[in-house]
Design a protein around this motif. Structure first.
Motif, PDB file in Angstrom:
ATOM      1  N   ILE A   1       0.841  -1.191   0.000  1.00 54.31           N
ATOM      2  CA  ILE A   1       0.000   0.000   0.000  1.00 54.31           C
ATOM      3  C   ILE A   1       0.876   1.242   0.000  1.00 54.31           C
ATOM      4  O   ILE A   1       2.085   1.165   0.213  1.00 54.31           O
ATOM      5  CB  ILE A   1      -0.936   0.037   1.226  1.00 54.31           C
ATOM      6  N   VAL A   2       0.248   2.389  -0.231  1.00 56.82           N
ATOM      7  CA  VAL A   2       0.920   3.661  -0.012  1.00 56.82           C
ATOM      8  C   VAL A   2       0.915   3.903   1.486  1.00 56.82           C
ATOM      9  O   VAL A   2      -0.140   4.004   2.106  1.00 56.82           O
ATOM     10  CB  VAL A   2       0.210   4.810  -0.757  1.00 56.82           C
ATOM     11  N   SER A   3       2.101   3.968   2.091  1.00 54.73           N
ATOM     12  CA  SER A   3       2.207   4.132   3.539  1.00 54.73           C
ATOM     13  C   SER A   3       2.193   5.593   3.968  1.00 54.73           C
ATOM     14  O   SER A   3       1.763   5.913   5.078  1.00 54.73           O
ATOM     15  CB  SER A   3       3.503   3.477   4.040  1.00 54.73           C
ATOM     16  N   ALA A   4       2.689   6.466   3.116  1.00 59.10           N
ATOM     17  CA  ALA A   4       2.726   7.899   3.416  1.00 59.10           C
ATOM     18  C   ALA A   4       3.049   8.648   2.138  1.00 59.10           C
ATOM     19  O   ALA A   4       3.562   8.071   1.172  1.00 59.10           O
ATOM     20  CB  ALA A   4       3.770   8.208   4.491  1.00 59.10           C
ATOM     21  N   THR A   5       2.759   9.940   2.133  1.00 56.97           N
ATOM     22  CA  THR A   5       3.118  10.798   1.000  1.00 56.97           C
ATOM     23  C   THR A   5       3.842  12.030   1.539  1.00 56.97           C
ATOM     24  O   THR A   5       3.819  12.313   2.733  1.00 56.97           O
ATOM     25  CB  THR A   5       1.879  11.242   0.211  1.00 56.97           C
ATOM     26  N   GLY A   6       4.493  12.757   0.633  1.00 53.08           N
ATOM     27  CA  GLY A   6       5.137  14.000   1.025  1.00 53.08           C
ATOM     28  C   GLY A   6       6.412  13.834   1.822  1.00 53.08           C
ATOM     29  O   GLY A   6       6.853  14.776   2.496  1.00 53.08           O
ATOM     30  N   ARG A   7       7.049  12.669   1.756  1.00 51.81           N
ATOM     31  CA  ARG A   7       8.295  12.458   2.487  1.00 51.81           C
ATOM     32  C   ARG A   7       9.454  13.188   1.801  1.00 51.81           C
ATOM     33  O   ARG A   7       9.553  13.182   0.579  1.00 51.81           O
ATOM     34  CB  ARG A   7       8.631  10.970   2.548  1.00 51.81           C
ATOM     35  N   THR A   8      10.318  13.788   2.600  1.00 51.60           N
ATOM     36  CA  THR A   8      11.571  14.339   2.090  1.00 51.60           C
ATOM     37  C   THR A   8      12.699  13.436   2.564  1.00 51.60           C
ATOM     38  O   THR A   8      12.865  13.232   3.764  1.00 51.60           O
ATOM     39  CB  THR A   8      11.803  15.773   2.590  1.00 51.60           C
ATOM     40  N   VAL A   9      13.443  12.874   1.619  1.00 47.75           N
ATOM     41  CA  VAL A   9      14.441  11.858   1.930  1.00 47.75           C
ATOM     42  C   VAL A   9      15.769  12.207   1.259  1.00 47.75           C
ATOM     43  O   VAL A   9      15.794  12.658   0.116  1.00 47.75           O
ATOM     44  CB  VAL A   9      13.972  10.463   1.452  1.00 47.75           C
ATOM     45  N   SER A  10      16.854  11.991   1.983  1.00 45.87           N
ATOM     46  CA  SER A  10      18.195  12.225   1.431  1.00 45.87           C
ATOM     47  C   SER A  10      18.895  10.902   1.186  1.00 45.87           C
ATOM     48  O   SER A  10      18.901  10.028   2.054  1.00 45.87           O
ATOM     49  CB  SER A  10      19.035  13.076   2.389  1.00 45.87           C
ATOM     50  N   GLU A  11      19.469  10.753   0.001  1.00 44.02           N
ATOM     51  CA  GLU A  11      20.228   9.556  -0.341  1.00 44.02           C
ATOM     52  C   GLU A  11      21.650   9.653   0.194  1.00 44.02           C
ATOM     53  O   GLU A  11      22.219  10.743   0.267  1.00 44.02           O
ATOM     54  CB  GLU A  11      20.329   9.387  -1.864  1.00 44.02           C
ATOM     55  N   GLY A  12      22.216   8.495   0.517  1.00 48.21           N
ATOM     56  CA  GLY A  12      23.636   8.447   0.811  1.00 48.21           C
ATOM     57  C   GLY A  12      24.424   8.206  -0.460  1.00 48.21           C
ATOM     58  O   GLY A  12      23.918   7.614  -1.407  1.00 48.21           O
ATOM     59  N   GLU A  13      25.645   8.672  -0.509  1.00 50.79           N
ATOM     60  CA  GLU A  13      26.498   8.451  -1.675  1.00 50.79           C
ATOM     61  C   GLU A  13      27.338   7.192  -1.522  1.00 50.79           C
ATOM     62  O   GLU A  13      27.701   6.550  -2.516  1.00 50.79           O
ATOM     63  CB  GLU A  13      27.412   9.655  -1.888  1.00 50.79           C
TER      64      GLU A  13
END
Length: 365
Positions: A182-194
């Motif tokens: 399912i869609v658990s949440a929307t509007g998340r801001t996430v940063s990737e690791g390099e």
């Protein structure tokens, strides 16, 4: 701010997708049993329970058939991409052979081998443009095969928490794999690791899903039950204690952003309007006397850009953007991701030990 590391999903790991039909049957049957366990001995109650039990398998069949219909419609639009030794996924963007995927899938490569769902022999493709800031890229097939089917991109604004979604891609190198959730949440801001293969991008408005997303799913499709691609699976959270992927926590770049970026790349060969707010600086994380992150120190300021116009100078330490605290370069990127170019916001900073606040009209990245 998130507390778990986030990993880009361009590489292979072992994994197994859960069965979707069995889960649907179990849920519907439990509901049917609960409705029938009233303890009533009246003839009318017996009739109601019998009708409920008869309806339960039918409802399960309906959901299973809908899954099958969506998979049949969308899977031909999802491809496997091989870049050197790494595998990822992609989504057919148009009938001219353009395929959208993640920037971390293409990496620094310029040519790729692409395998479509209905063709065993790989096709050659070339990079059109990579946009690491949003972790998106477009490649193009050198020769467009007959019957290539573009995916239908949905409207991210209409995505709702709780709706059923299917993730399609090539986890573990297993092409044309499908998982559900399912869609658990929307509007998340996430940063990737390099360090784990990501681009280091901070991406706003991501869709969080419980659908199993494993390395190799990157660049594939997160699809609703109307057959529309609502996102591009990109990241998975990792359990900091176990050092492995946290089950059921994955993130997808919203389809609206995918469309915006891909259309610019296809039409103009690059991204000319990112929609991403910027101060026009380079910065680094600074720590306090306890060696804890304490802000983002300005290293350089682009002349004439937002920070320059507001009077920020190299050496200033940014501690807040709007009402969002800034303790590191990552948190600065996350704060800016919530803003739009042209908007005004306050920036709090320290200069020579004195805290100051200025109003800044944000520029564009």
């Amino acid at each position: 701010m998130h507390t778990s590391p986030i990993h880009a999903l361009g590489r292979r790991v072992a994994g197994r997708a859960p069965g979707t039909a069995g889960r649907a049957v179990a849920l519907v049957c439990c509901a049917g049993l609960a409705a029938g366990c009233t303890g009533s001995t009246a003839p009318t109650g017996q009739d109601t329970a019998a009708a409920t039990r008869a309806a339960a398998p039918m409802a399960a069949d309906d959901l299973e058939n809908r899954y099958k219909k969506v998979i049949k419609e969308v899977l031909p639009s999802v491809v496997q991409i091989q870049a050197s030794g790494d595998l990822g996924s992609g989504v057919v963007f148009d009938g001219n052979g353009h395929i959208v995927t993640n920037a971390h899938v293409v990496g620094s490569e310029k040519t790729f081998q692409v395998t479509t769902a209905n063709k065993e022999e790989p096709l050659r493709a070339s990079l059109v443009y990579s946009y690491p800031e949003q972790d998106l890229a477009v490649i193009r097939l050198d020769k467009v095969p007959a019957g290539l089917k573009p995916a239908v991109l949905g409207n991210s604004e209409k995505v709702e928490v709780g709706q059923i979604v299917l993730a399609m891609g090539s986890p573990l190198g297993l092409s044309s794999s499908v998982t559900q959730g399912i869609v658990s949440a929307t509007g998340r801001t996430v940063s990737e690791g390099e360090s784990d293969g990501g681009t280091g991008a901070t991406i706003a408005n991501m869709v969080q899903t419980s659908a199993a997303i494993n390395p190799g799913n990157s660049g594939g499709a997160l699809v609703d039950l109307d057959g529309r691609v609502i996102g591009i699976p990109t990241l998975a959270a990792a359990d900091p204690h176990l050092g492995s992927a946290a089950a059921g926590i994955g993130f997808a770049i919203p389809a609206s952003m995918v469309r915006t970026v891909a259309e610019q790349i296809v039409r103009q060969g690059k991204v000319v309007d990112s929609g991403r707010a910027a101060l026009g600086i380079t910065a680094r994380t600074v720590v306090d006397t306890s060696y804890q992150p304490a802000g983002a120190a300005v290293v350089t300021v682009r002349k004439g850009d937002a920070a320059d116009r507001a009077g920020l100078r190299p050496g200033d330490i940014i501690t807040k953007v709007g009402d969002r605290p800034v303790t590191s370069l990552t948190s600065l990127a996350e704060a800016l991701a919530a803003e739009r170019p042209g908007e005004r916001t306050s920036v709090t900073y320290q200069r020579n030990g004195v805290s100051k606040t200025v109003e800044v009209t944000l520029g564009e990245q």
